[in-house]
Design a protein around this motif. Sequence first.
Motif, PDB file in Angstrom:
ATOM      1  N   GLN A 124      37.449  57.039  16.877  1.00  0.00           N
ATOM      2  CA  GLN A 124      37.582  57.658  18.194  1.00  0.00           C
ATOM      3  C   GLN A 124      36.222  57.851  18.862  1.00  0.00           C
ATOM      4  O   GLN A 124      36.098  57.724  20.072  1.00  0.00           O
ATOM      5  N   THR A 125      35.192  58.140  18.071  1.00  0.00           N
ATOM      6  CA  THR A 125      33.838  58.296  18.625  1.00  0.00           C
ATOM      7  C   THR A 125      33.367  56.978  19.231  1.00  0.00           C
ATOM      8  O   THR A 125      32.837  56.945  20.347  1.00  0.00           O
ATOM      9  N   LEU A 126      33.577  55.894  18.507  1.00  0.00           N
ATOM     10  CA  LEU A 126      33.177  54.580  19.002  1.00  0.00           C
ATOM     11  C   LEU A 126      34.026  54.177  20.208  1.00  0.00           C
ATOM     12  O   LEU A 126      33.511  53.665  21.198  1.00  0.00           O
ATOM     13  N   GLN A 127      35.330  54.449  20.146  1.00  0.00           N
ATOM     14  CA  GLN A 127      36.220  54.146  21.274  1.00  0.00           C
ATOM     15  C   GLN A 127      35.764  54.907  22.525  1.00  0.00           C
ATOM     16  O   GLN A 127      35.719  54.347  23.618  1.00  0.00           O
ATOM     17  N   SER A 128      35.383  56.156  22.367  1.00  0.00           N
ATOM     18  CA  SER A 128      34.895  56.952  23.498  1.00  0.00           C
ATOM     19  C   SER A 128      33.597  56.395  24.055  1.00  0.00           C
ATOM     20  O   SER A 128      33.397  56.352  25.272  1.00  0.00           O
ATOM     21  N   ALA A 129      32.700  55.952  23.170  1.00  0.00           N
ATOM     22  CA  ALA A 129      31.419  55.393  23.618  1.00  0.00           C
ATOM     23  C   ALA A 129      31.636  54.097  24.399  1.00  0.00           C
ATOM     24  O   ALA A 129      31.014  53.878  25.441  1.00  0.00           O
ATOM     25  N   VAL A 130      32.530  53.251  23.914  1.00  0.00           N
ATOM     26  CA  VAL A 130      32.857  52.014  24.636  1.00  0.00           C
ATOM     27  C   VAL A 130      33.459  52.359  25.989  1.00  0.00           C
ATOM     28  O   VAL A 130      33.068  51.813  27.024  1.00  0.00           O
ATOM     29  N   GLY A 131      34.414  53.280  26.001  1.00  0.00           N
ATOM     30  CA  GLY A 131      35.059  53.684  27.255  1.00  0.00           C
ATOM     31  C   GLY A 131      34.074  54.245  28.261  1.00  0.00           C
ATOM     32  O   GLY A 131      34.128  53.921  29.455  1.00  0.00           O
ATOM     33  N   GLU A 132      33.130  55.070  27.806  1.00  0.00           N
ATOM     34  CA  GLU A 132      32.147  55.663  28.719  1.00  0.00           C
ATOM     35  C   GLU A 132      31.187  54.610  29.252  1.00  0.00           C
ATOM     36  O   GLU A 132      30.839  54.619  30.433  1.00  0.00           O
ATOM     37  N   ALA A 133      30.746  53.683  28.401  1.00  0.00           N
ATOM     38  CA  ALA A 133      29.845  52.617  28.863  1.00  0.00           C
ATOM     39  C   ALA A 133      30.531  51.765  29.923  1.00  0.00           C
ATOM     40  O   ALA A 133      29.936  51.428  30.957  1.00  0.00           O
ATOM     41  N   LEU A 134      31.782  51.439  29.706  1.00  0.00           N
ATOM     42  CA  LEU A 134      32.516  50.638  30.684  1.00  0.00           C
ATOM     43  C   LEU A 134      32.807  51.442  31.953  1.00  0.00           C
ATOM     44  O   LEU A 134      32.816  50.883  33.049  1.00  0.00           O
ATOM     45  N   SER A 135      33.000  52.735  31.820  1.00  0.00           N
ATOM     46  CA  SER A 135      33.184  53.585  33.004  1.00  0.00           C
ATOM     47  C   SER A 135      31.923  53.602  33.859  1.00  0.00           C
ATOM     48  O   SER A 135      32.002  53.594  35.087  1.00  0.00           O
ATOM     49  N   GLU A 136      30.745  53.630  33.215  1.00  0.00           N
ATOM     50  CA  GLU A 136      29.485  53.582  33.953  1.00  0.00           C
ATOM     51  C   GLU A 136      29.382  52.283  34.744  1.00  0.00           C
ATOM     52  O   GLU A 136      28.984  52.287  35.912  1.00  0.00           O
ATOM     53  N   VAL A 137      29.733  51.175  34.101  1.00  0.00           N
ATOM     54  CA  VAL A 137      29.708  49.879  34.784  1.00  0.00           C
ATOM     55  C   VAL A 137      30.696  49.892  35.941  1.00  0.00           C
ATOM     56  O   VAL A 137      30.385  49.449  37.049  1.00  0.00           O
ATOM     57  N   ASN A 138      31.872  50.415  35.702  1.00  0.00           N
ATOM     58  CA  ASN A 138      32.916  50.487  36.723  1.00  0.00           C
ATOM     59  C   ASN A 138      32.454  51.298  37.930  1.00  0.00           C
ATOM     60  O   ASN A 138      32.645  50.891  39.079  1.00  0.00           O
ATOM     61  N   ARG A 139      31.817  52.460  37.681  1.00  0.00           N
ATOM     62  CA  ARG A 139      31.353  53.316  38.777  1.00  0.00           C
ATOM     63  C   ARG A 139      30.302  52.619  39.640  1.00  0.00           C
ATOM     64  O   ARG A 139      30.188  52.887  40.824  1.00  0.00           O
ATOM     65  N   ALA A 140      29.540  51.729  39.052  1.00  0.00           N
ATOM     66  CA  ALA A 140      28.497  51.030  39.801  1.00  0.00           C
ATOM     67  C   ALA A 140      28.980  49.711  40.393  1.00  0.00           C
ATOM     68  O   ALA A 140      28.677  49.399  41.538  1.00  0.00           O
TER      69      ALA A 140
END
Length: 175
Positions: free
Chosen positions: A48-64
């Motif tokens: 879940q920690t790794l899944q959250s890190a992947v999700g947050e990194a992709l969210s950053e890309v998405n926001r930009a």
Amino acid sequence: MRTATVLLALLAACACSPGPSPEQLNGRTMGTTYSVTVARLPKGVRRQTLQSAVGEALSEVNRALSTYDPRSEISRFNANASTDPVRVSPPLRAVAAIAGEVSVATGGAFDVTVGPLVQAWGFGVELPAAEIAPGPGAINGLRAEVGFDRLELGADGHSLRKTVPGLQLDVNGIA
């Protein structure tokens, strides 16, 4: 982009850590899905920690960079008709710079300013007005707003400038 750095470190550790079987991480982002397979989780790291890190990194890309999110940085840039320099984030500036290099190397065959044409052909965020291909007149009209040479990277390293008000970026082919 701190999250991306942490994610890369976690993924690197995943490739080296002994463990029972590969882990599959899946989710949705930028109007599609993603799948990440890691050889094994590093010792002490929960899935879940790794899944959250992947999700947050992709969210950053998405926001930009997501043209599918009207609140994203690129969507706000596209909606701005000004030809004044616009301060942008390092990720957007970096993608624009790399895209410019690829455009030059391909003689313009790759061009992130194709947003209006992508939309006209029905591949953009909005549905086309009709389910027919745009005619030569429409295409020629849109070409006046397209061209990688119509996007300027600010010498300050932090801005982009449209030389025509209708220029729109679509970085889906490179981001």
